[in-house]
Design an enzyme around this catalytic site. Structure first.
Site, short mmCIF file in Angstrom:
data_model
loop_
_atom_site.label_atom_id
_atom_site.label_comp_id
_atom_site.label_asym_id
_atom_site.label_seq_id
_atom_site.Cartn_x
_atom_site.Cartn_y
_atom_site.Cartn_z
N LYS A 1 26.56 -1.82 -27.37
CA LYS A 1 26.76 -2.80 -28.45
C LYS A 1 25.82 -2.51 -29.63
O LYS A 1 25.03 -1.59 -29.58
CB LYS A 1 26.57 -4.22 -27.90
CG LYS A 1 27.52 -4.55 -26.73
CD LYS A 1 28.99 -4.61 -27.15
CE LYS A 1 29.98 -4.50 -26.00
NZ LYS A 1 30.02 -5.60 -25.07
C1 LIG Z 1 30.79 -6.29 -24.00
C2 LIG Z 1 31.77 -7.40 -24.13
C3 LIG Z 1 31.73 -8.52 -23.30
C4 LIG Z 1 30.84 -8.64 -22.10
O1 LIG Z 1 29.52 -8.36 -22.29
P1 LIG Z 1 28.58 -7.90 -21.06
O2 LIG Z 1 27.21 -7.98 -21.65
O3 LIG Z 1 28.97 -6.50 -20.72
O4 LIG Z 1 28.80 -8.84 -19.94
C5 LIG Z 1 32.62 -9.56 -23.56
N1 LIG Z 1 33.52 -9.48 -24.54
C6 LIG Z 1 33.61 -8.40 -25.34
C7 LIG Z 1 34.62 -8.39 -26.44
C8 LIG Z 1 32.75 -7.32 -25.14
O5 LIG Z 1 32.86 -6.23 -25.92
#
Ligand SMILES: *Cc1c(COP(=O)(O)O)cnc(C)c1O
Length: 383
Positions: free
Chosen positions: A184
């Site tokens: 991210k």
């Molecule tokens: C990464 C992501 C999540 C979940 O995040 P985690 O930290 O991996 O649990 C949820 N929604 C979207 C759109 C994502 O890209």
């Protein structure tokens, strides 16, 4: 080509991040200490929101949001078909029913008319996913939600650092959720956050992340008491001081990283304007795109199949990816929801999308490799 594999996403960790983590390791608090509050305060300020609640990951953030809204059995929550499975899973965790709606063909953002068409007397909320990092049309979504008495949740896991009509992502919905997974826009290893302007929702989520207990360990230490009360069924979704110190350090660098991501996107845009057979997703003029992902569609009739393009690029060391198989087409959801409304745009576009390498540390020379390789593969010439 540099010879090494270029991933689609990658974290940046500097010496100051390492120093911040080491300082916590030498301190009295490893979890639920001063870094948690400080990270929450910094994050609320950065996103223009009153409250920020740190949790274990982005999925826990979505779960906490569903809990705070009181989603339960019999309630329906509208979710766009193209998203990570966690968006829909969080509704099921609470016993609610996710109802899939379609996306806009040129942005893959939630189609507000399609969302409206899925509203029933059981609908309680809409989750808008800021796909790839572009904020959804929040004016239209807020108008729809207030007209129909629904809560609006932003799954902003892609869009930290973005903005809609000048307002930062995190301040655009009743609740906004973020993930700090390493791919991210910034990372804490694992981590998540929910922002809101509603102190009551924030208080519910703070209880929820700590087993449903109304005080945390540090508060009890401060008051000199051992007593605590569990008032709801919660989870251990806490984020540690170690993670939060890393988060604060990363957050300081986020604005420069988003600028870099946007510059890479501008280079890709310019290159692909000249390339037949691929076209980037559209960007609305009133949005500041945070570019978690850079997604292209294969266009026209003459391009090789997506799997061929994918395999040839991977073989050339370019870490392309596909985000996402529409959620209703996963085996688990297929079995659960055979009869839900169709999402033809999501189903069609899924066959033609590819995510290209996009992260702040991507070097110009690698960017050039990606552009040349796409051109060669998509026009059928191969590499
Ligand atoms: C990464 C992501 C999540 C979940 O995040 P985690 O930290 O991996 O649990 C949820 N929604 C979207 C759109 C994502 O890209």
């Amino acid at each position: 080509m540099s010879g090494s594999f270029i991933p689609y996403g990658r974290q940046s960790i500097d010496e100051d991040d390492i120093a911040a983590v080491v300082a916590v390791l030498r301190s009295d608090w490893l979890t639920t200490g001063p870094e948690v509050e400080a990270f929450e305060a910094d994050f609320a300020a950065a996103t223009g929101s009153l409250e920020a609640v740190a949790v274990a990951n982005g999925t826990a953030a979505l779960h906490a949001a569903m809990f705070a809204l009181g989603i339960g059995p019999g309630d329906e929550v509208i979710v766009p078909a193209i998203t990570f499975v966690a968006t829909a899973n969080s509704v099921l965790y609470q016993g609610g029913t996710p109802v899939f709606c379609d996306v806009e063909p040129d942005t893959l953002l939630i189609d507000v008319a399609s969302a409206e068409s899925r509203i029933t007397e059981h609908t309680k909320a809409i989750v808008a996913v800021d796909y790839a990092g572009q904020p959804c049309d929040y004016d239209a979504l807020r108008a729809l939600c207030s007209r129909r008495g629904l809560a609006l949740v932003a799954d902003a896991c892609h869009a930290l650092g973005g903005a809609y009509k000048g307002k930062p992502v995190g301040s655009l919905a009743d609740l906004s959720t973020f993930s700090f997974h390493p791919v991210k826009n910034m990372t804490t290893g694992e981590g998540g956050m929910v922002t809101t302007d509603d102190p009551a929702l924030a208080a519910r989520m703070r209880t929820f992340r700590n087993h449903g207990i109304t005080t945390d360990f540090r508060e009890r230490a401060r008051c000199g008491t051992w007593e605590y009360a569990m008032t709801e069924l919660g989870y251990n979704y806490r984020l540690s001081d170690i993670h939060c110190a890393l988060g604060r350090s990363q957050l300081r660098k986020l604005p420069a990283w988003i600028d870099r991501r946007r510059a890479i996107a501008a280079h890709y845009d310019a290159a692909f304007a000249e390339t037949n057979g691929v076209s980037p997703l559209a960007v609305r003029p009133d949005r500041r795109h945070a570019y978690h992902l850079y997604v292209v569609r294969l266009t026209g009739e003459n391009h090789p199949p997506r799997t061929t393009v994918f395999d040839q690029l991977r073989a050339a060391g370019i870490g392309v990816n596909v985000h996402y198989l529409p959620v209703h087409r996963h085996p688990f959801y297929g079995a659960l929801f055979e009869n839900t409304g169709r999402c033809p745009i999501a189903d069609d576009t899924y066959e033609r999308i590819l995510s290209l390498p996009m992260f702040q540390g991507l070097e110009d020379v690698d960017e050039g490799c990606v552009v040349r390789a796409i051109g060669a593969v998509v026009t059928g010439g191969g590499l």
